[in-house]
Design a protein around this motif. Structure first.
Motif, mmCIF file in Angstrom:
data_model
loop_
_atom_site.group_PDB
_atom_site.id
_atom_site.type_symbol
_atom_site.label_atom_id
_atom_site.label_comp_id
_atom_site.label_asym_id
_atom_site.label_seq_id
_atom_site.Cartn_x
_atom_site.Cartn_y
_atom_site.Cartn_z
ATOM 1 N N ARG A 190 68.382 7.161 66.408
ATOM 2 C CA ARG A 190 68.986 5.931 67.196
ATOM 3 C C ARG A 190 67.687 5.535 68.179
ATOM 4 O O ARG A 190 67.258 6.361 68.798
ATOM 5 C CB ARG A 190 69.903 6.131 68.443
ATOM 6 C CG ARG A 190 71.327 6.577 67.780
ATOM 7 C CD ARG A 190 72.372 6.762 68.840
ATOM 8 N NE ARG A 190 73.709 7.379 67.768
ATOM 9 C CZ ARG A 190 73.921 8.509 67.346
ATOM 10 N NH1 ARG A 190 73.101 9.512 67.460
ATOM 11 N NH2 ARG A 190 75.018 8.554 66.900
ATOM 12 N N VAL A 198 73.211 16.656 58.609
ATOM 13 C CA VAL A 198 73.262 15.363 58.978
ATOM 14 C C VAL A 198 72.168 14.900 59.914
ATOM 15 O O VAL A 198 72.013 15.595 60.906
ATOM 16 C CB VAL A 198 74.586 14.824 59.686
ATOM 17 C CG1 VAL A 198 74.620 13.550 60.052
ATOM 18 C CG2 VAL A 198 75.950 15.158 58.667
ATOM 19 N N GLN A 252 69.012 1.999 63.903
ATOM 20 C CA GLN A 252 69.757 3.380 63.718
ATOM 21 C C GLN A 252 70.263 3.723 62.342
ATOM 22 O O GLN A 252 70.416 2.863 61.436
ATOM 23 C CB GLN A 252 70.921 3.516 64.797
ATOM 24 C CG GLN A 252 72.101 2.712 64.296
ATOM 25 C CD GLN A 252 73.252 2.889 65.350
ATOM 26 O OE1 GLN A 252 73.111 3.345 66.131
ATOM 27 N NE2 GLN A 252 74.334 2.305 65.147
ATOM 28 N N GLN A 255 71.976 7.212 59.811
ATOM 29 C CA GLN A 255 72.665 8.442 59.620
ATOM 30 C C GLN A 255 72.273 8.839 58.261
ATOM 31 O O GLN A 255 72.644 8.108 56.991
ATOM 32 C CB GLN A 255 74.253 8.359 59.854
ATOM 33 C CG GLN A 255 74.792 9.753 59.340
ATOM 34 C CD GLN A 255 76.149 9.861 59.917
ATOM 35 O OE1 GLN A 255 76.454 9.440 61.284
ATOM 36 N NE2 GLN A 255 77.192 10.243 58.960
ATOM 37 N N ARG A 256 71.708 9.925 57.746
ATOM 38 C CA ARG A 256 71.518 10.298 56.388
ATOM 39 C C ARG A 256 71.922 11.813 56.362
ATOM 40 O O ARG A 256 71.822 12.733 57.200
ATOM 41 C CB ARG A 256 69.995 10.369 56.276
ATOM 42 C CG ARG A 256 69.492 11.096 55.192
ATOM 43 C CD ARG A 256 69.718 10.301 53.631
ATOM 44 N NE ARG A 256 68.803 9.077 53.548
ATOM 45 C CZ ARG A 256 68.899 8.319 52.650
ATOM 46 N NH1 ARG A 256 69.765 8.411 51.694
ATOM 47 N NH2 ARG A 256 68.254 7.235 52.500
ATOM 48 N N ARG A 267 70.622 11.910 62.234
ATOM 49 C CA ARG A 267 71.048 10.674 62.882
ATOM 50 C C ARG A 267 69.580 10.056 63.670
ATOM 51 O O ARG A 267 68.863 10.951 64.322
ATOM 52 C CB ARG A 267 72.115 10.846 63.830
ATOM 53 C CG ARG A 267 73.267 10.830 63.200
ATOM 54 C CD ARG A 267 74.652 11.106 64.111
ATOM 55 N NE ARG A 267 75.703 11.504 63.345
ATOM 56 C CZ ARG A 267 76.078 12.740 63.345
ATOM 57 N NH1 ARG A 267 75.478 13.743 63.718
ATOM 58 N NH2 ARG A 267 77.256 12.673 62.463
#
Length: 136
Positions: free
Chosen positions: A73, A69, A91, A93-94, A71
């Protein structure tokens, strides 16, 4: 008659978790940030994410239950007044599901691209003989 799935196919025993992983990953993707996946040798892979505008402190990479994961921000930019903003800095999340034996070797941030190197260990071909016991 319905088509069998991973979890219900009679020749694929113990793969029910795979179907859940695929569904979870499909839900987590919205297309941002764009990424590439390339082969880097016989057992190596590299995931490259375009993270323009993000600094190292704005990014986090974790491994959660065979799921990589990433992330991001972006830090608050304060009182900037934009006349045009074409570079996204929202922001994100992949997530990427990793197969058994795939390990994360490291990550580098360079020129707005985040490279994550993965290596799959060479599978061992193990043959085990199973003893048959009598039912007496």
């Amino acid at each position: 008659m319905s088509k069998p799935t991973f979890g219900t196919h009679p020749f694929l025993l113990g793969f029910d978790e795979l179907e859940r992983l695929v569904e979870r990953t499909a839900r987590a993707s919205d297309g941002y940030p764009p990424y590439n996946i390339e082969r880097t040798g016989e057992h190596g892979f590299r995931i490259t994410l375009a993270v323009a505008g993000f600094e190292e402190a704005d990014l986090e990479i974790t491994l959660e239950d065979r799921q990589l994961v990433v992330r991001g921000r972006a830090a608050d930019e304060g009182e900037r007044v934009w006349l045009h903003r074409g570079i996204a800095a929202r922001q994100f999340q992949r997530a990427f599901v990793l197969g058994d034996g795939v390990e994360v070797e490291g990550a580098k941030l360079r020129n707005g691209l985040l490279d994550i190197d993965l290596q799959r260990s060479a599978p061992e071909n193990v043959v085990t003989k199973i003893k048959i016991e009598s039912a007496r």
